[in-house]
Design an enzyme around this catalytic site. Structure first.
Site, PDB file in Angstrom:
ATOM      1  N   HIS A  23       0.818  -1.208   0.000  1.00  0.00           N
ATOM      2  CA  HIS A  23       0.000   0.000   0.000  1.00  0.00           C
ATOM      3  C   HIS A  23       0.859   1.269   0.000  1.00  0.00           C
ATOM      4  CE1 HIS A  23      -4.050  -1.685   0.169  1.00  0.00           C
ATOM      5  NE2 HIS A  23      -3.568  -2.617   0.967  1.00  0.00           N
ATOM      6  N   LEU A 119      -2.792 -12.136  -5.420  1.00  0.00           N
ATOM      7  CA  LEU A 119      -1.619 -12.494  -6.232  1.00  0.00           C
ATOM      8  C   LEU A 119      -1.710 -11.887  -7.634  1.00  0.00           C
ATOM      9  CD1 LEU A 119      -1.209 -16.238  -5.135  1.00  0.00           C
ATOM     10  CD2 LEU A 119      -0.036 -14.233  -4.220  1.00  0.00           C
ATOM     11  N   SER A 120      -2.571 -10.891  -7.766  1.00  0.00           N
ATOM     12  CA  SER A 120      -2.650 -10.099  -9.000  1.00  0.00           C
ATOM     13  C   SER A 120      -3.099 -10.864 -10.229  1.00  0.00           C
ATOM     14  CB  SER A 120      -1.304  -9.436  -9.312  1.00  0.00           C
ATOM     15  OG  SER A 120      -1.047  -8.474  -8.369  1.00  0.00           O
ATOM     16  N   SER A 121      -4.175 -11.622 -10.074  1.00  0.00           N
ATOM     17  CA  SER A 121      -4.700 -12.291 -11.259  1.00  0.00           C
ATOM     18  C   SER A 121      -5.160 -11.251 -12.285  1.00  0.00           C
ATOM     19  CB  SER A 121      -5.848 -13.232 -10.890  1.00  0.00           C
ATOM     20  OG  SER A 121      -6.853 -12.529 -10.204  1.00  0.00           O
ATOM     21  N   SER A 122      -5.673 -10.115 -11.830  1.00  0.00           N
ATOM     22  CA  SER A 122      -6.154  -9.137 -12.818  1.00  0.00           C
ATOM     23  C   SER A 122      -4.997  -8.511 -13.589  1.00  0.00           C
ATOM     24  CB  SER A 122      -7.033  -8.062 -12.198  1.00  0.00           C
ATOM     25  OG  SER A 122      -6.755  -7.859 -10.866  1.00  0.00           O
ATOM     26  N   GLU A 154      -6.916  -0.411 -15.652  1.00  0.00           N
ATOM     27  CA  GLU A 154      -7.549  -0.779 -14.375  1.00  0.00           C
ATOM     28  C   GLU A 154      -8.128   0.460 -13.679  1.00  0.00           C
ATOM     29  OE1 GLU A 154      -6.143  -4.087 -12.490  1.00  0.00           O
ATOM     30  OE2 GLU A 154      -7.261  -3.724 -10.656  1.00  0.00           O
ATOM     31  N   ASP A 166       1.571  -4.010  -9.448  1.00  0.00           N
ATOM     32  CA  ASP A 166       1.196  -5.332  -9.946  1.00  0.00           C
ATOM     33  C   ASP A 166       1.517  -5.480 -11.430  1.00  0.00           C
ATOM     34  OD1 ASP A 166       0.239  -5.416  -7.420  1.00  0.00           O
ATOM     35  OD2 ASP A 166      -1.877  -5.404  -7.968  1.00  0.00           O
TER      36      ASP A 166
HETATM   37  C1  GLA Z   1      -3.253  -4.003  -5.044  1.00  0.00           C
HETATM   38  C2  GLA Z   1      -2.955  -2.892  -6.046  1.00  0.00           C
HETATM   39  C3  GLA Z   1      -1.482  -2.477  -5.991  1.00  0.00           C
HETATM   40  C4  GLA Z   1      -1.026  -2.183  -4.573  1.00  0.00           C
HETATM   41  C5  GLA Z   1      -1.457  -3.317  -3.628  1.00  0.00           C
HETATM   42  C6  GLA Z   1      -1.164  -2.988  -2.195  1.00  0.00           C
HETATM   43  O1  GLA Z   1      -2.594  -5.169  -5.409  1.00  0.00           O
HETATM   44  O2  GLA Z   1      -3.285  -3.300  -7.350  1.00  0.00           O
HETATM   45  O3  GLA Z   1      -1.271  -1.362  -6.837  1.00  0.00           O
HETATM   46  O4  GLA Z   1      -1.495  -0.947  -4.138  1.00  0.00           O
HETATM   47  O5  GLA Z   1      -2.832  -3.610  -3.745  1.00  0.00           O
HETATM   48  O6  GLA Z   1       0.197  -2.845  -1.985  1.00  0.00           O
END
Ligand code: GLA
Length: 378
Positions: A23, A119-122, A154, A166
């Site tokens: 964050h 885990l950033s699937s998007s 996004e 991400d």
């Molecule tokens: C999500 C957001 C990122 C980052 C994290 C927290 O994954 O897509 O940009 O802010 O939360 O670190």
């Protein structure tokens, strides 16, 4: 590269785990993610029309949309795009707006990146489609700009005010390394992971809820902190410009919640700087301690943890060979990331599963993870 009609293209695009710097990417801070060996795979057939058909095989769902009027967010029958289709459509919309040719495609999508698990699937989907369209039309673009345009998709199309971390990690991952990104200067550096350690991901199985609105709220709190802190420090642009001591001195001018949010951010940025020193000195234990401090700060000050993630972290810390544990990603559910001694990793994994089951009655998926290469054509 490949302009033949009906040519086939395959792209793999990894998820990411964030080791430290949570964050802070929308506060001009420093982040330390790694792309992981969990992938979104796109198997595409180029077409000669301006239609995109996406088969989300894992969801058992197909969506077809036209590349004309993407701004309407409708499929070819005029129905609203399903949420998952907004990611490819948003990428097409942004790249088109920036003048890049976007070709018609028929794409089968499968994924081993769990959805909503932090885990950033998007981002993996966005970056995967960007790499796919880049290969399909043959335009050249550096990976930083590619990631920034996916972030724009996004922010402006999907409506989540995320930072750059991400998309950057998915686009720029390097095997066996983390990537340090300074989200202010946009300079980045590849950093080797601590020697003789392993990264273990533990998935609580709880999926994020309300994450998007809570995420945007956290961001608004940070912006409020900057506005108020300008009374004392008129030249600041972001929380990056404030040290933990300076913040403590101005405690009185911030509402309590805003103060806590800001305290997480400024201490987290300081922790990433300390972590780089640890990595330089080969101090895996010091790095692990910083991860634990991060978790406590995310739990108590940023308030994005949930009881299941706290159980996973506290249980991990009781196990031999665990150097550090914390929630990873936006929070509100999803996964923890653990730094463990390599030789004890297998027993750590089985003991953590047992402890979680004993304490919650639920089953966690716990697995070793390897830092891997960013999205690429296969
Ligand atoms: C999500 C957001 C990122 C980052 C994290 C927290 O994954 O897509 O940009 O802010 O939360 O670190």
């Amino acid at each position: 590269m490949n302009n033949e009609s009906n040519a086939a293209l395959k792209v793999v695009s990894p998820g990411r785990v964030n080791l430290l710097g949570e964050h802070v990417d929308y506060n001009d801070g420093l982040v330390l993610p790694a792309a992981i060996n969990r992938y979104v795979t796109l198997n595409a057939q180029l077409t000669n029309d301006n239609l995109v058909t996406v088969h989300a095989l894992d969801l058992g769902s197909t969506c077809r949309f036209s590349l004309a009027h993407l701004e309407n967010k409708k499929d070819i029958d005029g129905a609203a795009l399903p949420d998952w289709a907004e990611y490819p459509a948003g990428v097409a919309w942004v790249f088109q707006n920036h003048g890049f040719e976007i070709r018609g495609l028929d794409v089968k999508v499968t994924s081993t990146v769990p959805i909503g698990a932090g885990l950033s699937s998007s981002a993996a989907v966005e970056v995967g489609f960007a790499v796919l369209w880049q290969a399909a039309a043959g335009w050249q673009l550096d990976r930083l700009t590619l990631a920034q345009l996916c972030q724009e998709a996004e922010n402006r199309y999907v409506g989540v005010n995320c930072g750059l971390m991400d998309q950057f990690a998915c686009a720029n991952g390097v095997k066996d390394h983390a990537v340090l990104l300074d989200t202010r200067s946009l300079e980045s550096k590849v950093v080797p992971l601590p020697a003789q350690t392993a990264i273990v991901i533990a998935d609580s199985g709880v999926r994020r809820s309300l994450v998007d609105s809570s995420y945007n709220e956290r961001r608004a709190d940070c912006e409020a902190a900057v506005r108020l802190l300008k009374n004392a420090y008129p030249n600041i642009k972001a929380l990056r410009d404030i040290t933990p001591n300076q913040l403590e001195n101005e405690k009185g001018i911030l509402p309590n919640v805003v103060f806590k949010r800001a305290r997480h951010v400024v201490t987290e940025i300081a922790r990433v700087k300390d972590a780089l020193v640890c990595l330089n000195e080969g101090d895996a234990e010091g790095f692990g301690k910083l991860m634990v401090e991060t978790h406590r700060s995310l739990r108590d000050d940023y308030q994005v943890s949930i009881p299941e993630l706290d159980v996973l972290v506290e249980s991990a810390l009781e196990l031999p060979g665990c150097l550090g544990a914390r929630l990873t990603g936006a929070g509100f559910g999803g996964c923890t990331v653990n730094l463990v001694r390599e030789e004890g990793a297998a027993s750590f994994i089985s003991n953590l599963k047992k402890a979680y089951h004993r304490k919650t009655g639920e089953t966690a998926r716990v697995y070793l993870c390897h830092a891997s290469q960013g999205a690429h054509v296969k």
